[in-house]
Write an enzyme that holds these catalytic residues in place. Structure first.
Site, PDB file in Angstrom:
ATOM      1  N   HIS B 187       0.841  -1.210   0.000  1.00 10.13           N
ATOM      2  CA  HIS B 187       0.000   0.000   0.000  1.00 10.13           C
ATOM      3  C   HIS B 187       0.872   1.255   0.000  1.00 10.13           C
ATOM      4  O   HIS B 187       0.666   2.188  -0.772  1.00 10.13           O
ATOM      5  CB  HIS B 187      -0.904  -0.026   1.249  1.00 10.13           C
ATOM      6  CG  HIS B 187      -1.582   1.291   1.478  1.00 10.13           C
ATOM      7  ND1 HIS B 187      -2.634   1.709   0.681  1.00 10.13           N
ATOM      8  CD2 HIS B 187      -1.317   2.290   2.338  1.00 10.13           C
ATOM      9  CE1 HIS B 187      -2.992   2.911   1.083  1.00 10.13           C
ATOM     10  NE2 HIS B 187      -2.202   3.307   2.065  1.00 10.13           N
ATOM     11  N   ARG B 294      -1.323  -6.999 -21.687  1.00  6.92           N
ATOM     12  CA  ARG B 294      -1.238  -8.432 -21.327  1.00  6.92           C
ATOM     13  C   ARG B 294      -2.564  -8.798 -20.663  1.00  6.92           C
ATOM     14  O   ARG B 294      -2.868  -8.271 -19.592  1.00  6.92           O
ATOM     15  CB  ARG B 294      -0.102  -8.641 -20.324  1.00  6.92           C
ATOM     16  CG  ARG B 294       1.273  -8.268 -20.835  1.00  6.92           C
ATOM     17  CD  ARG B 294       2.332  -8.662 -19.802  1.00  6.92           C
ATOM     18  NE  ARG B 294       3.669  -8.320 -20.259  1.00  6.92           N
ATOM     19  CZ  ARG B 294       4.241  -7.143 -20.046  1.00  6.92           C
ATOM     20  NH1 ARG B 294       3.598  -6.191 -19.388  1.00  6.92           N
ATOM     21  NH2 ARG B 294       5.453  -6.899 -20.516  1.00  6.92           N
ATOM     22  N   ARG B 330      -3.119  -8.256 -26.540  1.00  5.85           N
ATOM     23  CA  ARG B 330      -2.584  -9.592 -26.859  1.00  5.85           C
ATOM     24  C   ARG B 330      -3.503 -10.640 -26.267  1.00  5.85           C
ATOM     25  O   ARG B 330      -3.903 -10.553 -25.099  1.00  5.85           O
ATOM     26  CB  ARG B 330      -1.184  -9.736 -26.239  1.00  5.85           C
ATOM     27  CG  ARG B 330      -0.573 -11.113 -26.483  1.00  5.85           C
ATOM     28  CD  ARG B 330       0.772 -11.281 -25.795  1.00  5.85           C
ATOM     29  NE  ARG B 330       0.638 -11.370 -24.343  1.00  5.85           N
ATOM     30  CZ  ARG B 330       1.673 -11.360 -23.523  1.00  5.85           C
ATOM     31  NH1 ARG B 330       2.894 -11.219 -24.000  1.00  5.85           N
ATOM     32  NH2 ARG B 330       1.511 -11.461 -22.215  1.00  5.85           N
ATOM     33  N   GLU B 429       8.194 -13.846 -31.067  1.00 11.57           N
ATOM     34  CA  GLU B 429       8.986 -14.154 -29.869  1.00 11.57           C
ATOM     35  C   GLU B 429       9.581 -15.552 -29.957  1.00 11.57           C
ATOM     36  O   GLU B 429      10.433 -15.922 -29.159  1.00 11.57           O
ATOM     37  CB  GLU B 429       8.108 -14.013 -28.613  1.00 11.57           C
ATOM     38  CG  GLU B 429       6.787 -14.767 -28.663  1.00 11.57           C
ATOM     39  CD  GLU B 429       5.843 -14.385 -27.514  1.00 11.57           C
ATOM     40  OE1 GLU B 429       4.640 -14.586 -27.664  1.00 11.57           O
ATOM     41  OE2 GLU B 429       6.325 -13.869 -26.487  1.00 11.57           O
ATOM     42  N   ASN B 452      11.669 -10.230 -24.770  1.00 15.03           N
ATOM     43  CA  ASN B 452      11.932 -10.963 -23.508  1.00 15.03           C
ATOM     44  C   ASN B 452      12.019 -12.463 -23.762  1.00 15.03           C
ATOM     45  O   ASN B 452      12.963 -13.132 -23.351  1.00 15.03           O
ATOM     46  CB  ASN B 452      10.800 -10.708 -22.500  1.00 15.03           C
ATOM     47  CG  ASN B 452      10.690  -9.233 -22.148  1.00 15.03           C
ATOM     48  OD1 ASN B 452      11.493  -8.406 -22.599  1.00 15.03           O
ATOM     49  ND2 ASN B 452       9.670  -8.894 -21.387  1.00 15.03           N
ATOM     50  N   ASP B 453      11.041 -12.991 -24.516  1.00 17.13           N
ATOM     51  CA  ASP B 453      11.052 -14.437 -24.781  1.00 17.13           C
ATOM     52  C   ASP B 453      11.940 -14.768 -25.972  1.00 17.13           C
ATOM     53  O   ASP B 453      12.576 -15.825 -26.008  1.00 17.13           O
ATOM     54  CB  ASP B 453       9.618 -14.939 -25.029  1.00 17.13           C
ATOM     55  CG  ASP B 453       8.895 -15.150 -23.702  1.00 17.13           C
ATOM     56  OD1 ASP B 453       9.621 -15.301 -22.688  1.00 17.13           O
ATOM     57  OD2 ASP B 453       7.662 -15.135 -23.664  1.00 17.13           O
ATOM     58  N   ARG B 463      15.434 -16.750 -18.275  1.00 17.86           N
ATOM     59  CA  ARG B 463      15.688 -15.377 -17.813  1.00 17.86           C
ATOM     60  C   ARG B 463      15.728 -15.268 -16.293  1.00 17.86           C
ATOM     61  O   ARG B 463      16.371 -14.396 -15.739  1.00 17.86           O
ATOM     62  CB  ARG B 463      14.497 -14.575 -18.359  1.00 17.86           C
ATOM     63  CG  ARG B 463      14.539 -13.115 -18.200  1.00 17.86           C
ATOM     64  CD  ARG B 463      13.409 -12.535 -19.090  1.00 17.86           C
ATOM     65  NE  ARG B 463      13.405 -11.089 -18.979  1.00 17.86           N
ATOM     66  CZ  ARG B 463      12.341 -10.396 -18.590  1.00 17.86           C
ATOM     67  NH1 ARG B 463      11.228 -11.030 -18.274  1.00 17.86           N
ATOM     68  NH2 ARG B 463      12.382  -9.096 -18.514  1.00 17.86           N
ATOM     69  N   CYS B 500       7.833  -4.877 -28.103  1.00 14.27           N
ATOM     70  CA  CYS B 500       7.202  -4.654 -26.777  1.00 14.27           C
ATOM     71  C   CYS B 500       7.969  -5.340 -25.664  1.00 14.27           C
ATOM     72  O   CYS B 500       7.446  -5.502 -24.572  1.00 14.27           O
ATOM     73  CB  CYS B 500       5.762  -5.141 -26.820  1.00 14.27           C
ATOM     74  SG  CYS B 500       5.618  -6.860 -27.314  1.00 14.27           S
TER      75      CYS B 500
END
Lengths: 87, 568
Positions: B187, B294, B330, B429, B452-453, B463, B500
């Protein structure tokens, strides 16, 4: 007086809908309870209602008895069926 | 120097105010007058209610409805007849002191909520604690530091800050937060970011080791905290603070401007989001669109598949808020690594090489069609682009497009409207998709490279595996060659190509990507303005030459050194 209703709003009897339900029930002096999943809880208690964790599609029985039971039942059933006017 | 988790960026220097909420110690005592005990209870409840009403109204004025609703919930707890009657029964039947009786009832409710398997209910448990502590402090006469009236600028230090504390504090006087517990999504961290107050969290027993009046400097991004630093360190931090503030002003000036190079090459800078709530971050950082939404989050933290209606609402909210700018959504990318109680996956040796994403959707078409129906219906509310994840062959892409067309025909037959021109694209990817991107480009309106992938699959490196993290390198020539191949193949077929993955927002990588003629960069919203500043300082023609040199180098090391030399 008893009536079976089905929770049909998206988020079920959580957060805002639960608060509205409890506030509405507390306006009447009849004794009001909710029966679901084999337990019966005081409909004027936010803690009890939340602890039932009622979701969309769950069927519940509203039990009301007292001098203003007719208006109370109408108000609560209307609330549930109008999906707590969630969009 | 002490190291915590950087939760909200910015540099803070100042005197410390430690919020020591005395531990509420409850003993069990026999009482003689039940009446007196009941009166104490009623009085404490009334005082707490008045306080909460005041806090709610202040929060409403400052933060608006959604932040003040939490205090309505707190008030409802105090008005709960069950809570009141069961506490009073306990006092009467067992002749117990009210603190002990009240605590027992509260603990029962809290355990019910904590036992529930959904995030929302667990949060309600902390609400009930927040309310019960308020009542117990009244009963035990514990004074609470009133943050709404601070006489000097301070850095607040505590175990953790509660909703009521952050809602009531005098913002102008608070230079920063430091807490013992919590992480980036606690929080305190979320409030700090929305208030743009620097914060470091998760610094073990900070509130114990610091005293009121200690001087502290810290960096909200790196999480470094210095306690009573010497003159020289204070000046260094003053310089850092000034630099940070200038940088911020400079970036503010870029708001509303185009992302264009010195010689006129314009690119699009978009944001990656996971939930409709993240859209606020896009506006704050002047994103030119949503480059990746996502959708997995809609499927998580629940015990059944999200309905078409629930998904429609989420997509509609995102599309409306960014309209007329585009939003690339996506389709579901979920697999073995993310457990869903209602979607049982068989045990897989390699979840990243398994039955997931588009493979799951093409096999379980009812799940896929529900999402596509929701997306098509939402397309009426903005500029939607649909993107398929993890495509590794032409057959999969054509199959996915076939399912999309079937859903379009269903909606058409049912007389349900959807936008006629929705761009359909795919993530690149999987290395196979990159290598046959010349073929795939004929069947889509755009590519978005999911680096990333792509890096994981190309270099066979997980990763998340610390031991081999040095092998997960975006500057590996193999990765750069695949990226260039995809951009060139896309442009040959007249489609635009975006990215992305994290690389898109990395300032060492942007010059190369610009030189390789990437059209769209989608990144976490906070990196957008810094990226725009960098792009406006570069020349497109020079970057093409620069990228060409980089593409002829043999190793990541050589490339990184060359970048270092050229841009420092």
């Amino acid at each position: 007086m008893e009536k079976l209703v089905t929770i049909s709003n998206e988020s079920g009897l959580h957060a805002r809908p639960a608060a509205i339900f409890v506030k509405t029930a507390s306006q009447f002096n009849s004794q009001i309870s909710i029966e679901a999943r084999g337990s019966s809880v005081n409909a004027k208690s936010i803690m009890n209602i939340l602890s039932l964790g009622l979701k969309k599609g769950d069927e519940v029985k509203i039990v009301v008895n007292g001098v203003d039971e007719k208006e109370a039942m109408e108000a609560l059933v209307e609330l549930v069926e109008s999906k707590f006017n969630e969009a | 120097m002490v190291q915590g988790t950087g939760a909200s960026p910015g540099i803070a220097l100042g005197k410390v105010l430690v919020i020591k909420n005395e531990e509420i110690a409850i003993e069990k005592k026999q009482i003689d007058s039940i009446e007196e005990e009941k009166n104490r209870f009623v009085e404490a409840i009334e005082k707490s209610k008045l306080e909460l009403i005041e806090i709610r109204d202040k929060a409403m004025k400052e933060f608006g409805k959604d932040k003040s609703a939490i205090f309505d919930a707190h008030l409802l707890v105090l008005e709960d007849p069950e809570l009141m009657s069961s506490t009073i029964n306990r006092i009467e039947s067992e002749k117990l002191n009210v603190e002990y009786a009240f605590k027992q009832i509260i603990d029962q409710f809290v355990s019910v909520f904590e036992a529930m398997d959904n995030e929302y209910m667990k949060e309600r448990a902390s609400d009930i604690r927040d309310v019960s502590d308020r009542v117990l402090r009244k009963l035990l006469g514990i004074k609470v530091v009133d943050l709404s009236v601070l006489d000097e600028e301070v850095i607040l230090v505590s175990k953790d800050l509660t909703p009521s504390e952050t809602a009531t504090m005098d913002k102008e006087k608070v230079l920063g937060f430091l807490t013992d517990i919590g992480g980036r999504t606690s929080h305190t961290a979320i409030m700090a970011r929305s208030l743009e107050i620097p914060a470091v969290v998760g610094i073990k027993d900070m509130s114990v080791s610091l005293e009121d009046g200690d001087f502290v400097v810290f960096n909200g991004e790196t999480g470094e905290v210095l306690i009573n630093p010497d003159k020289e360190e204070v000046n260094r931090y003053k310089g850092l603070k000034e630099a940070y503030e200038n940088e911020k002003k400079e970036l503010e000036a870029l708001r509303g401007q185009k992302s264009v190079t010195k010689d006129g090459r314009e690119v699009e800078l978009a944001g990656n989001i996971g939930t409709p709530k993240d859209v606020k971050g896009l506006e704050n950082n002047d994103a030119e669109g949503v480059g990746l939404y996502r959708t997995e989050f809609i499927y998580m933290d629940r015990d059944s598949l999200p309905t078409e209606e629930e998904q429609f609402m989420a997509y509609k909210e995102v599309l409306e808020s960014i309209n007329p700018r585009p939003a690339i959504i996506r389709t579901l990318d979920i697999g073995g690594d993310k457990e869903l109680s209602y979607l049982k996956f068989d045990e897989e040796m390699n979840p990243f090489l398994g039955y997931r994403a588009i493979r799951l959707c093409l096999d379980r078409q009812e799940i896929f069609k529900t999402q596509l129906r929701a997306l098509l219906r939402a397309s009426m509310y903005g500029n939607l682009k649909i993107m398929f994840p993890m495509i590794s062959s032409l057959e999969e892409l054509l199959e996915a497009k076939k399912v999309l067309n079937e859903v379009k025909e269903d909606l058409h037959r049912e007389g349900v409207d959807f936008s006629p021109n929705i761009e359909v694209g795919m993530m690149i990817e999987v290395p196979s998709a990159a290598i046959i991107s010349d073929i795939l480009a004929k069947h889509v309106d755009f590519f978005s490279i999911g680096t990333n992938d792509l890096i994981q699959y190309t270099t066979a490196v997980d990763r998340m595996n610390e031991k081999i993290h040095h092998l997960y390198n975006p500057f590996n020539p193999a990765v750069l060659r695949l990226i260039k191949m995809v951009i060139d193949n896309g442009h040959k077929e007249g489609i635009w190509v975006g990215m992305c993955g994290e690389m898109a927002g990395d300032k060492r990588m942007i010059p190369i990507l610009l030189g390789l003629e990437l059209d769209e960069f989608s990144m976490s919203p906070i990196s957008i303005l810094p990226a725009r500043k960098l792009i406006k300082s570069l020349s497109y023609e020079e970057m093409k030459k620069f990228a060409n040199k980089v593409m002829n180098m043999d190793s990541a090391e050589e490339i990184e050194a060359y970048i270092e030399k050229t841009f420092i």
